[in-house]
Design a protein around this motif. Structure first.
Motif, PDB file in Angstrom:
ATOM      1  N   GLU A  48       0.982  -1.394   0.034  1.00 37.66           N
ATOM      2  CA  GLU A  48      -0.025   0.112  -0.026  1.00 37.66           C
ATOM      3  C   GLU A  48       0.859   1.370  -0.117  1.00 37.66           C
ATOM      4  OE1 GLU A  48      -3.580  -1.830   2.516  1.00 37.66           O
ATOM      5  OE2 GLU A  48      -2.829  -0.133   3.150  1.00 37.66           O
ATOM      6  N   ASP A  49       1.991   1.039   0.753  1.00 40.84           N
ATOM      7  CA  ASP A  49       2.822   2.261   0.871  1.00 40.84           C
ATOM      8  C   ASP A  49       3.419   2.570  -0.667  1.00 40.84           C
ATOM      9  OD1 ASP A  49       2.431   3.007   3.441  1.00 40.84           O
ATOM     10  OD2 ASP A  49       4.228   2.003   4.248  1.00 40.84           O
ATOM     11  N   ASN A  50       3.805   1.413  -1.253  1.00 45.27           N
ATOM     12  CA  ASN A  50       4.268   1.812  -2.638  1.00 45.27           C
ATOM     13  C   ASN A  50       3.222   2.503  -3.415  1.00 45.27           C
ATOM     14  OD1 ASN A  50       6.985   0.910  -2.610  1.00 45.27           O
ATOM     15  ND2 ASN A  50       6.270  -1.295  -2.636  1.00 45.27           N
ATOM     16  N   ILE A  51       2.222   2.062  -3.343  1.00 44.49           N
ATOM     17  CA  ILE A  51       1.086   2.860  -4.265  1.00 44.49           C
ATOM     18  C   ILE A  51       0.906   4.295  -3.843  1.00 44.49           C
ATOM     19  CG2 ILE A  51      -1.410   2.739  -5.024  1.00 44.49           C
ATOM     20  CD1 ILE A  51      -1.561  -0.353  -4.647  1.00 44.49           C
ATOM     21  N   ARG A  52       0.991   4.299  -2.530  1.00 51.70           N
ATOM     22  CA  ARG A  52       0.518   5.935  -2.070  1.00 51.70           C
ATOM     23  C   ARG A  52       1.693   6.580  -2.510  1.00 51.70           C
ATOM     24  NH1 ARG A  52       0.323   4.407   2.837  1.00 51.70           N
ATOM     25  NH2 ARG A  52      -2.081   4.482   3.098  1.00 51.70           N
ATOM     26  N   GLN A  53       3.133   6.067  -2.708  1.00 51.99           N
ATOM     27  CA  GLN A  53       4.137   6.937  -3.248  1.00 51.99           C
ATOM     28  C   GLN A  53       3.978   7.131  -4.510  1.00 51.99           C
ATOM     29  OE1 GLN A  53       7.833   4.991  -1.843  1.00 51.99           O
ATOM     30  NE2 GLN A  53       8.776   5.740  -3.603  1.00 51.99           N
ATOM     31  N   ILE A  54       3.587   6.226  -5.452  1.00 54.12           N
ATOM     32  CA  ILE A  54       3.238   6.666  -6.744  1.00 54.12           C
ATOM     33  C   ILE A  54       2.245   7.584  -6.866  1.00 54.12           C
ATOM     34  CG2 ILE A  54       2.384   5.516  -8.802  1.00 54.12           C
ATOM     35  CD1 ILE A  54       3.344   2.623  -7.959  1.00 54.12           C
ATOM     36  N   ILE A  55       1.025   7.776  -6.335  1.00 50.91           N
ATOM     37  CA  ILE A  55       0.044   8.542  -6.326  1.00 50.91           C
ATOM     38  C   ILE A  55       0.461   9.772  -6.067  1.00 50.91           C
ATOM     39  CG2 ILE A  55      -2.410   9.413  -5.415  1.00 50.91           C
ATOM     40  CD1 ILE A  55      -3.191   6.429  -5.210  1.00 50.91           C
ATOM     41  N   GLU A  56       1.318   9.911  -4.953  1.00 51.27           N
ATOM     42  CA  GLU A  56       1.741  11.225  -4.448  1.00 51.27           C
ATOM     43  C   GLU A  56       2.684  11.800  -5.291  1.00 51.27           C
ATOM     44  OE1 GLU A  56       3.056  10.454  -0.485  1.00 51.27           O
ATOM     45  OE2 GLU A  56       1.107  10.839   0.448  1.00 51.27           O
ATOM     46  N   GLN A  57       3.509  11.203  -6.048  1.00 53.19           N
ATOM     47  CA  GLN A  57       4.379  11.592  -7.004  1.00 53.19           C
ATOM     48  C   GLN A  57       3.743  12.016  -8.302  1.00 53.19           C
ATOM     49  OE1 GLN A  57       7.344   8.554  -8.086  1.00 53.19           O
ATOM     50  NE2 GLN A  57       8.862  10.058  -8.414  1.00 53.19           N
ATOM     51  N   GLY A  58       2.531  11.329  -8.555  1.00 52.62           N
ATOM     52  CA  GLY A  58       1.832  11.848  -9.719  1.00 52.62           C
ATOM     53  C   GLY A  58       0.993  13.045  -9.434  1.00 52.62           C
ATOM     54  N   ILE A  59       0.622  13.390  -8.350  1.00 48.64           N
ATOM     55  CA  ILE A  59       0.092  14.675  -7.835  1.00 48.64           C
ATOM     56  C   ILE A  59       1.219  15.515  -7.887  1.00 48.64           C
ATOM     57  CG2 ILE A  59      -0.694  16.003  -6.093  1.00 48.64           C
ATOM     58  CD1 ILE A  59      -2.387  13.571  -5.168  1.00 48.64           C
ATOM     59  N   SER A  60       2.321  15.627  -7.418  1.00 52.62           N
ATOM     60  CA  SER A  60       3.524  16.474  -7.367  1.00 52.62           C
ATOM     61  C   SER A  60       4.010  16.909  -8.688  1.00 52.62           C
ATOM     62  CB  SER A  60       4.735  15.751  -6.581  1.00 52.62           C
ATOM     63  OG  SER A  60       4.656  15.428  -5.199  1.00 52.62           O
ATOM     64  N   SER A  61       3.974  15.904  -9.683  1.00 50.21           N
ATOM     65  CA  SER A  61       4.488  16.164 -10.958  1.00 50.21           C
ATOM     66  C   SER A  61       3.362  16.763 -12.137  1.00 50.21           C
ATOM     67  CB  SER A  61       5.158  14.794 -11.443  1.00 50.21           C
ATOM     68  OG  SER A  61       4.262  13.776 -11.649  1.00 50.21           O
ATOM     69  N   ASN A  62       2.100  16.788 -11.314  1.00 47.22           N
ATOM     70  CA  ASN A  62       1.115  17.482 -12.094  1.00 47.22           C
ATOM     71  C   ASN A  62       0.431  16.596 -13.128  1.00 47.22           C
ATOM     72  OD1 ASN A  62      -0.141  19.726 -11.491  1.00 47.22           O
ATOM     73  ND2 ASN A  62       0.561  20.706 -13.564  1.00 47.22           N
ATOM     74  N   GLN A  63       0.616  15.115 -13.028  1.00 45.46           N
ATOM     75  CA  GLN A  63       0.144  14.250 -13.851  1.00 45.46           C
ATOM     76  C   GLN A  63      -1.512  13.873 -13.229  1.00 45.46           C
ATOM     77  OE1 GLN A  63       2.543  11.119 -15.330  1.00 45.46           O
ATOM     78  NE2 GLN A  63       3.960  11.877 -13.888  1.00 45.46           N
ATOM     79  N   LEU A  64      -1.463  13.925 -11.815  1.00 48.40           N
ATOM     80  CA  LEU A  64      -2.825  13.426 -11.312  1.00 48.40           C
ATOM     81  C   LEU A  64      -3.519  14.659 -10.880  1.00 48.40           C
ATOM     82  CD1 LEU A  64      -1.885  10.170  -9.471  1.00 48.40           C
ATOM     83  CD2 LEU A  64      -2.629  10.428 -11.788  1.00 48.40           C
ATOM     84  N   GLN A  65      -4.646  14.536 -10.879  1.00 48.62           N
ATOM     85  CA  GLN A  65      -5.614  15.737 -10.009  1.00 48.62           C
ATOM     86  C   GLN A  65      -5.156  16.150  -8.604  1.00 48.62           C
ATOM     87  OE1 GLN A  65      -9.642  15.400 -10.231  1.00 48.62           O
ATOM     88  NE2 GLN A  65      -9.866  14.509 -12.293  1.00 48.62           N
ATOM     89  N   ASP A  66      -5.211  17.175  -8.036  1.00 48.70           N
ATOM     90  CA  ASP A  66      -4.751  17.562  -6.805  1.00 48.70           C
ATOM     91  C   ASP A  66      -5.909  17.390  -5.698  1.00 48.70           C
ATOM     92  OD1 ASP A  66      -3.245  18.081  -4.620  1.00 48.70           O
ATOM     93  OD2 ASP A  66      -3.231  20.415  -5.094  1.00 48.70           O
ATOM     94  N   SER A  67      -6.373  15.997  -5.776  1.00 45.94           N
ATOM     95  CA  SER A  67      -7.499  15.843  -4.837  1.00 45.94           C
ATOM     96  C   SER A  67      -6.876  15.056  -3.615  1.00 45.94           C
ATOM     97  CB  SER A  67      -8.438  14.630  -5.603  1.00 45.94           C
ATOM     98  OG  SER A  67      -8.919  15.195  -6.606  1.00 45.94           O
TER      99      SER A  67
END
Lengths: 189, 189
Positions: free
Chosen positions: A125-144
């Motif tokens: 779970e921590d690995n997925i969380r890390q991927i999502i947070e990196q996606g938000i930081s790099s502006n690829q994912l929505q900032d929700s």
DNA sequence: GTCTATAAATCGATAGAC
DNA sequence: GTCTATCGATTTATAGAC
């Protein structure tokens, strides 16, 4: 052609029964009956009922961990990594649908291997969380809310075992494609 | 102030124990011990262990059915109806988190009420499917696989019970908002 | 409303014959 | 590798005293 040992037969049979009624409600006599032998005979191949459960759950948990290690070591973007995770779940669940029921619902009945399982799950779970947070930081994912994203995605992927067997018309590749679309881009036009 | 009958106390206690270990692994002695009485005394208030399970599951299933009836009789758009369903799940799960575990994992241990439960669940899913298909027809939802949409949404909503208790910082209203956003518009920017 | 005592069935697991 | 026989513990549930 793979020759199945008697122990593997017992585990396979148990997996199907555990999916239907859960670990606690399945007796050694139930397992033996399906195999056409007596309950006492099972103990010539396995040491305990607990060993069967542990075998089912730990092998699956380690398969997820191994897949995640490969994904995390790649140079893919966050979105591509999430897509790979979807594919990982579809592949493993397709190959052992019944076992996924035990992984999801009977892990708390593990005894010796409970702590080991919990560590594997937490790391995953921590690995997925890390991927999502990196996606938000790099502006690829929505900032929700990252936790809601993680929860929603994992809930869907963990429930795949309920749904896959009845939808055999959809092949794994196509299913992964559709899931990716729905999970990543939503359903609204 | 609500005065809790002894029967309601038993059901409440059982609900928490069922969540931790599942219906089959919880004994009448376990329930009695938490309540500070002997197992035999439980039978002065309930007729059987099965009655406890049935009480937990059927009351929840009927709450969902009642909420769905209200939603289906409205003139809302497909998207607004889906948002109302998200809110319905958040509300019911928030009010009885432990009970949702039994609804999801122990329904197969229902005896007399199994068929009734299965009918309620099937009707509920059919209603959501209908809303999604109407949303696709009216061009409000993406023209993807409706079954995958249904599955993804329901998987997330049914798993809420695992996730809600540990996230008490998020109030139900805010949670429903975030879930709506993720489920409807996805996570990609 | 709770207790002790117990019935009747079933559980996981073992011993030892074949 | 499977069997019969069985142990000891535990299960849901009941009877009847208080």
């Amino acid at each position: 052609m793979k020759v199945e040992t008697r122990k593997e037969e017992i585990i396979k049979t148990s997996t199907i029964l555990f999916q239907k009624k859960g670990y606690s409600a399945v007796t050694m006599r139930d397992i033996a009956k399906v195999m056409g032998i007596k309950a006492a005979s099972l103990y010539n191949h396995i040491n305990s009922k607990q060993e069967i459960l542990s075998n089912i759950i730990i092998s699956l948990a380690e398969a997820f961990t191994e897949g995640m290690t490969t994904i995390m070591s790649s140079n893919d973007s966050s979105i591509d990594k999430l897509s790979s995770i979807v594919k990982l779940h579809v592949d493993i669940t397709s190959s052992n649908t019944s076992g996924m029921a035990s992984l999801n619902n009977d892990w708390m009945h593990l005894e010796e291997d409970l702590d080991y399982y919990l560590k594997l799950r937490l790391d995953y779970e921590d690995n997925i969380r890390q991927i999502i947070e990196q996606g938000i930081s790099s502006n690829q994912l929505q900032d929700s809310n990252a936790e809601v994203m993680l929860f929603s995605m994992l809930s869907t992927l963990r429930s795949l075992y309920i749904w896959i067997p009845s939808k055999e018309d959809l092949d794994p590749f196509e299913l992964a494609e559709n899931l990716n679309k729905v999970l990543l881009t939503g359903i609204i036009k």
